[in-house]
Design a protein around this motif. Structure first.
Motif, PDB file in Angstrom:
ATOM      1  N   VAL A 182      29.961  67.605  24.009  1.00  0.00           N
ATOM      2  CA  VAL A 182      30.929  68.623  23.588  1.00  0.00           C
ATOM      3  C   VAL A 182      30.366  70.033  23.665  1.00  0.00           C
ATOM      4  O   VAL A 182      31.097  70.996  23.488  1.00  0.00           O
ATOM      5  N   GLN A 183      29.072  70.154  23.924  1.00  0.00           N
ATOM      6  CA  GLN A 183      28.456  71.473  24.068  1.00  0.00           C
ATOM      7  C   GLN A 183      28.362  71.912  25.526  1.00  0.00           C
ATOM      8  O   GLN A 183      27.961  73.024  25.809  1.00  0.00           O
ATOM      9  N   SER A 184      28.759  71.048  26.446  1.00  0.00           N
ATOM     10  CA  SER A 184      28.619  71.356  27.861  1.00  0.00           C
ATOM     11  C   SER A 184      29.687  72.344  28.317  1.00  0.00           C
ATOM     12  O   SER A 184      30.783  72.404  27.754  1.00  0.00           O
ATOM     13  N   PRO A 185      29.399  73.129  29.354  1.00  0.00           N
ATOM     14  CA  PRO A 185      30.409  74.035  29.910  1.00  0.00           C
ATOM     15  C   PRO A 185      31.674  73.291  30.358  1.00  0.00           C
ATOM     16  O   PRO A 185      32.777  73.810  30.208  1.00  0.00           O
ATOM     17  N   PHE A 186      31.539  72.076  30.883  1.00  0.00           N
ATOM     18  CA  PHE A 186      32.704  71.294  31.292  1.00  0.00           C
ATOM     19  C   PHE A 186      33.628  71.053  30.104  1.00  0.00           C
ATOM     20  O   PHE A 186      34.835  71.270  30.183  1.00  0.00           O
ATOM     21  N   PHE A 187      33.087  70.571  29.008  1.00  0.00           N
ATOM     22  CA  PHE A 187      33.911  70.253  27.838  1.00  0.00           C
ATOM     23  C   PHE A 187      34.557  71.506  27.282  1.00  0.00           C
ATOM     24  O   PHE A 187      35.746  71.518  26.961  1.00  0.00           O
ATOM     25  N   ILE A 188      33.787  72.570  27.166  1.00  0.00           N
ATOM     26  CA  ILE A 188      34.318  73.821  26.613  1.00  0.00           C
ATOM     27  C   ILE A 188      35.454  74.347  27.488  1.00  0.00           C
ATOM     28  O   ILE A 188      36.505  74.743  26.985  1.00  0.00           O
ATOM     29  N   ALA A 189      35.246  74.336  28.804  1.00  0.00           N
ATOM     30  CA  ALA A 189      36.303  74.806  29.711  1.00  0.00           C
ATOM     31  C   ALA A 189      37.534  73.923  29.614  1.00  0.00           C
ATOM     32  O   ALA A 189      38.665  74.423  29.544  1.00  0.00           O
ATOM     33  N   LEU A 190      37.349  72.611  29.604  1.00  0.00           N
ATOM     34  CA  LEU A 190      38.495  71.696  29.503  1.00  0.00           C
ATOM     35  C   LEU A 190      39.294  71.928  28.226  1.00  0.00           C
ATOM     36  O   LEU A 190      40.520  71.840  28.221  1.00  0.00           O
ATOM     37  N   SER A 191      38.605  72.243  27.154  1.00  0.00           N
ATOM     38  CA  SER A 191      39.304  72.419  25.879  1.00  0.00           C
ATOM     39  C   SER A 191      40.047  73.755  25.799  1.00  0.00           C
ATOM     40  O   SER A 191      40.900  73.923  24.935  1.00  0.00           O
ATOM     41  N   HIS A 192      39.730  74.690  26.705  1.00  0.00           N
ATOM     42  CA  HIS A 192      40.387  75.997  26.675  1.00  0.00           C
ATOM     43  C   HIS A 192      41.415  76.198  27.787  1.00  0.00           C
ATOM     44  O   HIS A 192      42.215  77.125  27.717  1.00  0.00           O
ATOM     45  N   CYS A 193      41.389  75.382  28.806  1.00  0.00           N
ATOM     46  CA  CYS A 193      42.343  75.528  29.908  1.00  0.00           C
ATOM     47  C   CYS A 193      43.677  74.881  29.554  1.00  0.00           C
ATOM     48  O   CYS A 193      43.724  73.902  28.825  1.00  0.00           O
ATOM     49  N   GLU A 194      44.741  75.435  30.111  1.00  0.00           N
ATOM     50  CA  GLU A 194      46.076  74.916  29.857  1.00  0.00           C
ATOM     51  C   GLU A 194      46.366  73.650  30.658  1.00  0.00           C
ATOM     52  O   GLU A 194      47.148  72.814  30.230  1.00  0.00           O
ATOM     53  N   GLU A 195      45.762  73.536  31.844  1.00  0.00           N
ATOM     54  CA  GLU A 195      46.012  72.363  32.669  1.00  0.00           C
ATOM     55  C   GLU A 195      44.770  71.985  33.454  1.00  0.00           C
ATOM     56  O   GLU A 195      43.835  72.766  33.584  1.00  0.00           O
ATOM     57  N   PHE A 196      44.795  70.759  33.964  1.00  0.00           N
ATOM     58  CA  PHE A 196      43.686  70.196  34.738  1.00  0.00           C
ATOM     59  C   PHE A 196      44.250  69.746  36.073  1.00  0.00           C
ATOM     60  O   PHE A 196      45.302  69.109  36.123  1.00  0.00           O
ATOM     61  N   ILE A 197      43.559  70.087  37.154  1.00  0.00           N
ATOM     62  CA  ILE A 197      44.018  69.668  38.475  1.00  0.00           C
ATOM     63  C   ILE A 197      42.816  69.166  39.273  1.00  0.00           C
ATOM     64  O   ILE A 197      41.715  69.709  39.159  1.00  0.00           O
ATOM     65  N   VAL A 198      43.041  68.101  40.027  1.00  0.00           N
ATOM     66  CA  VAL A 198      42.019  67.582  40.935  1.00  0.00           C
ATOM     67  C   VAL A 198      42.516  67.837  42.346  1.00  0.00           C
ATOM     68  O   VAL A 198      43.628  67.450  42.701  1.00  0.00           O
ATOM     69  N   VAL A 199      41.694  68.507  43.141  1.00  0.00           N
ATOM     70  CA  VAL A 199      42.043  68.779  44.529  1.00  0.00           C
ATOM     71  C   VAL A 199      41.606  67.583  45.364  1.00  0.00           C
ATOM     72  O   VAL A 199      40.418  67.291  45.467  1.00  0.00           O
ATOM     73  N   ARG A 200      42.578  66.904  45.914  1.00  0.00           N
ATOM     74  CA  ARG A 200      42.298  65.735  46.753  1.00  0.00           C
ATOM     75  C   ARG A 200      42.096  66.187  48.197  1.00  0.00           C
ATOM     76  O   ARG A 200      42.513  67.262  48.589  1.00  0.00           O
ATOM     77  N   ASN A 201      41.459  65.328  48.988  1.00  0.00           N
ATOM     78  CA  ASN A 201      41.284  65.615  50.403  1.00  0.00           C
ATOM     79  C   ASN A 201      41.301  64.308  51.175  1.00  0.00           C
ATOM     80  O   ASN A 201      41.281  63.225  50.590  1.00  0.00           O
ATOM     81  N   THR A 202      41.335  64.402  52.493  1.00  0.00           N
ATOM     82  CA  THR A 202      41.429  63.204  53.324  1.00  0.00           C
ATOM     83  C   THR A 202      40.073  62.585  53.632  1.00  0.00           C
ATOM     84  O   THR A 202      40.007  61.508  54.213  1.00  0.00           O
ATOM     85  N   ASN A 203      38.983  63.242  53.241  1.00  0.00           N
ATOM     86  CA  ASN A 203      37.636  62.754  53.559  1.00  0.00           C
ATOM     87  C   ASN A 203      37.029  61.856  52.495  1.00  0.00           C
ATOM     88  O   ASN A 203      36.253  60.961  52.802  1.00  0.00           O
ATOM     89  N   THR A 204      37.357  62.104  51.224  1.00  0.00           N
ATOM     90  CA  THR A 204      36.734  61.384  50.118  1.00  0.00           C
ATOM     91  C   THR A 204      37.793  60.978  49.108  1.00  0.00           C
ATOM     92  O   THR A 204      38.541  61.818  48.625  1.00  0.00           O
ATOM     93  N   SER A 205      37.851  59.715  48.779  1.00  0.00           N
ATOM     94  CA  SER A 205      38.778  59.265  47.749  1.00  0.00           C
ATOM     95  C   SER A 205      38.255  59.677  46.379  1.00  0.00           C
ATOM     96  O   SER A 205      37.107  59.378  46.038  1.00  0.00           O
ATOM     97  N   MET A 206      39.080  60.332  45.620  1.00  0.00           N
ATOM     98  CA  MET A 206      38.625  60.747  44.287  1.00  0.00           C
ATOM     99  C   MET A 206      38.360  59.550  43.393  1.00  0.00           C
ATOM    100  O   MET A 206      37.646  59.627  42.411  1.00  0.00           O
ATOM    101  N   TYR A 207      38.916  58.391  43.742  1.00  0.00           N
ATOM    102  CA  TYR A 207      38.717  57.195  42.937  1.00  0.00           C
ATOM    103  C   TYR A 207      37.364  56.538  43.170  1.00  0.00           C
ATOM    104  O   TYR A 207      37.011  55.586  42.486  1.00  0.00           O
ATOM    105  N   THR A 208      36.598  57.042  44.116  1.00  0.00           N
ATOM    106  CA  THR A 208      35.248  56.537  44.338  1.00  0.00           C
ATOM    107  C   THR A 208      34.215  57.382  43.625  1.00  0.00           C
ATOM    108  O   THR A 208      33.028  57.081  43.658  1.00  0.00           O
TER     109      THR A 208
END
Length: 98
Positions: A68-94
């Motif tokens: 909970v002290q990491s920049p990732f957690f702090i940013a996630l807790s302050h942003c209004e939304e979360f988006i993952v940019v998908r692409n045709t080269n790498t499956s985000m599920y891997t």
């Protein structure tokens, strides 16, 4: 994520991705998604905000003993939304973080 900026803007959107696209492809995907609103958004982009090449001991000092002290957690807790940019080269599920 490393330097505190008292003039910083509030984050609208936390953006993550799978490292499988070019930077231009990444930006184009965001522009396509947000259209004319792209330029009004304040993005927290994971690859640009964390010192991913730092040695492990320095990263541990930055992130602290708890996630909970990491920049990732702090940013996630302050942003209004979360988006993952998908692409045709790498499956985000891997990817572990997905």
């Amino acid at each position: 994520a490393v330097v505190q900026n008292t003039l910083a803007l509030s984050c609208d959107t936390f953006v993550s991705h799978a490292w499988g696209e070019s930077f231009l492809g990444f930006i184009e995907a965001l522009q396509q998604h947000y259209g004319n609103n792209f330029w009004t958004r304040v993005f927290w982009i994971c690859f640009a905000a964390n010192p991913q090449t730092w040695p492990e001991d320095e990263l541990n000092r930055l992130f602290g003993p708890r996630a909970v002290q990491s920049p990732f957690f702090i940013a996630l807790s302050h942003c209004e939304e979360f988006i993952v940019v998908r692409n045709t080269n790498t499956s985000m599920y891997t990817r572990l973080w997905c």
